[in-house]
Design a protein around this motif. Structure first.
Motif, PDB file in Angstrom:
ATOM      1  N   SER A 107      56.524  24.892 -10.531  1.00 33.52           N
ATOM      2  CA  SER A 107      57.594  24.412 -11.416  1.00 33.52           C
ATOM      3  C   SER A 107      58.751  25.408 -11.534  1.00 33.52           C
ATOM      4  O   SER A 107      59.832  25.037 -11.976  1.00 33.52           O
ATOM      5  CB  SER A 107      57.040  24.096 -12.808  1.00 33.52           C
ATOM      6  OG  SER A 107      56.536  25.267 -13.425  1.00 33.52           O
ATOM      7  N   HIS A 108      58.549  26.649 -11.116  1.00 34.68           N
ATOM      8  CA  HIS A 108      59.594  27.676 -11.195  1.00 34.68           C
ATOM      9  C   HIS A 108      60.346  27.903  -9.886  1.00 34.68           C
ATOM     10  O   HIS A 108      61.297  28.679  -9.846  1.00 34.68           O
ATOM     11  CB  HIS A 108      58.985  29.016 -11.641  1.00 34.68           C
ATOM     12  CG  HIS A 108      58.510  28.993 -13.046  1.00 34.68           C
ATOM     13  ND1 HIS A 108      57.175  29.044 -13.358  1.00 34.68           N
ATOM     14  CD2 HIS A 108      59.183  28.917 -14.214  1.00 34.68           C
ATOM     15  CE1 HIS A 108      57.046  29.008 -14.676  1.00 34.68           C
ATOM     16  NE2 HIS A 108      58.249  28.918 -15.220  1.00 34.68           N
ATOM     17  N   VAL A 109      59.942  27.241  -8.813  1.00 32.61           N
ATOM     18  CA  VAL A 109      60.497  27.524  -7.495  1.00 32.61           C
ATOM     19  C   VAL A 109      62.018  27.351  -7.463  1.00 32.61           C
ATOM     20  O   VAL A 109      62.739  28.238  -6.996  1.00 32.61           O
ATOM     21  CB  VAL A 109      59.814  26.680  -6.396  1.00 32.61           C
ATOM     22  CG1 VAL A 109      60.564  26.756  -5.077  1.00 32.61           C
ATOM     23  CG2 VAL A 109      58.375  27.140  -6.206  1.00 32.61           C
ATOM     24  N   GLU A 110      62.525  26.244  -7.941  1.00 35.70           N
ATOM     25  CA  GLU A 110      63.966  25.990  -7.876  1.00 35.70           C
ATOM     26  C   GLU A 110      64.741  27.004  -8.716  1.00 35.70           C
ATOM     27  O   GLU A 110      65.785  27.498  -8.292  1.00 35.70           O
ATOM     28  CB  GLU A 110      64.300  24.563  -8.325  1.00 35.70           C
ATOM     29  CG  GLU A 110      65.785  24.225  -8.242  1.00 35.70           C
ATOM     30  CD  GLU A 110      66.383  24.340  -6.836  1.00 35.70           C
ATOM     31  OE1 GLU A 110      67.597  24.595  -6.737  1.00 35.70           O
ATOM     32  OE2 GLU A 110      65.648  24.181  -5.837  1.00 35.70           O
ATOM     33  N   ARG A 111      64.238  27.335  -9.879  1.00 32.31           N
ATOM     34  CA  ARG A 111      64.930  28.304 -10.752  1.00 32.31           C
ATOM     35  C   ARG A 111      64.959  29.686 -10.104  1.00 32.31           C
ATOM     36  O   ARG A 111      65.993  30.364 -10.112  1.00 32.31           O
ATOM     37  CB  ARG A 111      64.239  28.367 -12.117  1.00 32.31           C
ATOM     38  CG  ARG A 111      64.944  29.265 -13.111  1.00 32.31           C
ATOM     39  CD  ARG A 111      64.345  29.141 -14.499  1.00 32.31           C
ATOM     40  NE  ARG A 111      62.908  29.319 -14.496  1.00 32.31           N
ATOM     41  CZ  ARG A 111      62.288  30.447 -14.818  1.00 32.31           C
ATOM     42  NH1 ARG A 111      62.987  31.500 -15.190  1.00 32.31           N
ATOM     43  NH2 ARG A 111      60.984  30.535 -14.797  1.00 32.31           N
ATOM     44  N   VAL A 112      63.849  30.127  -9.526  1.00 34.50           N
ATOM     45  CA  VAL A 112      63.806  31.431  -8.871  1.00 34.50           C
ATOM     46  C   VAL A 112      64.695  31.423  -7.626  1.00 34.50           C
ATOM     47  O   VAL A 112      65.415  32.393  -7.372  1.00 34.50           O
ATOM     48  CB  VAL A 112      62.354  31.834  -8.516  1.00 34.50           C
ATOM     49  CG1 VAL A 112      62.322  33.134  -7.736  1.00 34.50           C
ATOM     50  CG2 VAL A 112      61.503  31.937  -9.780  1.00 34.50           C
TER      51      VAL A 112
END
Length: 157
Positions: A107-112
């Motif tokens: 769930s954090h891939v796009e933000r990172v």
């Protein structure tokens, strides 16, 4: 026959020795593409490699059959040789010892990814030292100051 399923996302951060600004703008993006290929060739998924003149962020899908420390050692060695062979950095180029490794969920891939993509703009607002310290604290990683990277404000002029 059963297969192995995994989803391991790691952000790696490491810095140029002496925090010298040797990753010049004119070759930096080409160099980061080469580093991305190196990560793939070492058996991992490269999601994004980016940074600024004195440090790099690599966001990867980690192959669970391989270790992070082995990846970083081989990536630093190969990229160091590549920079020297291309004459993109002076002959004394090297990476600092050590690295940061931070894990993320799907769930954090796009933000990172966006965070790493926008490193130049990001570092107009925050220093590398503040960024790195923030990550260590956010991930509740215990550390000793004497074992951190050599930061610009720690380097004698």
């Amino acid at each position: 026959m059963a297969n192995t399923y995994h989803q391991i996302y790691i952000q790696l951060i490491f810095a140029v020795q002496g925090r010298r600004s040797l990753l010049k703008r004119e070759f930096r993006q080409d160099f980061f593409k080469v580093m991305s290929s190196m990560i793939q060739n070492l058996g991992h998924k490269s999601i994004i490699v980016n940074g600024v003149a004195d440090h790099v962020h690599c966001f990867i899908g980690l192959n669970p059959d391989k270790t992070i420390s082995d990846l970083v050692e081989k990536l630093k060695t190969s990229s160091n040789h590549f920079l020297k062979d291309k004459n993109w950095a002076d002959g004394s180029f090297s990476w600092q010892k050590g690295y940061g490794a931070f894990s993320y969920s799907k769930s954090h891939v796009e933000r990172v990814y966006q965070y790493i993509l926008n490193q130049e703009a990001h570092h107009q607002k925050i220093t590398f030292k503040d960024e790195y310290m923030m990550l260590l604290k956010k991930f509740e990683i215990e550390f000793k100051d004497e074992y951190l990277f050599e930061f610009l404000d720690d380097v004698p002029l």
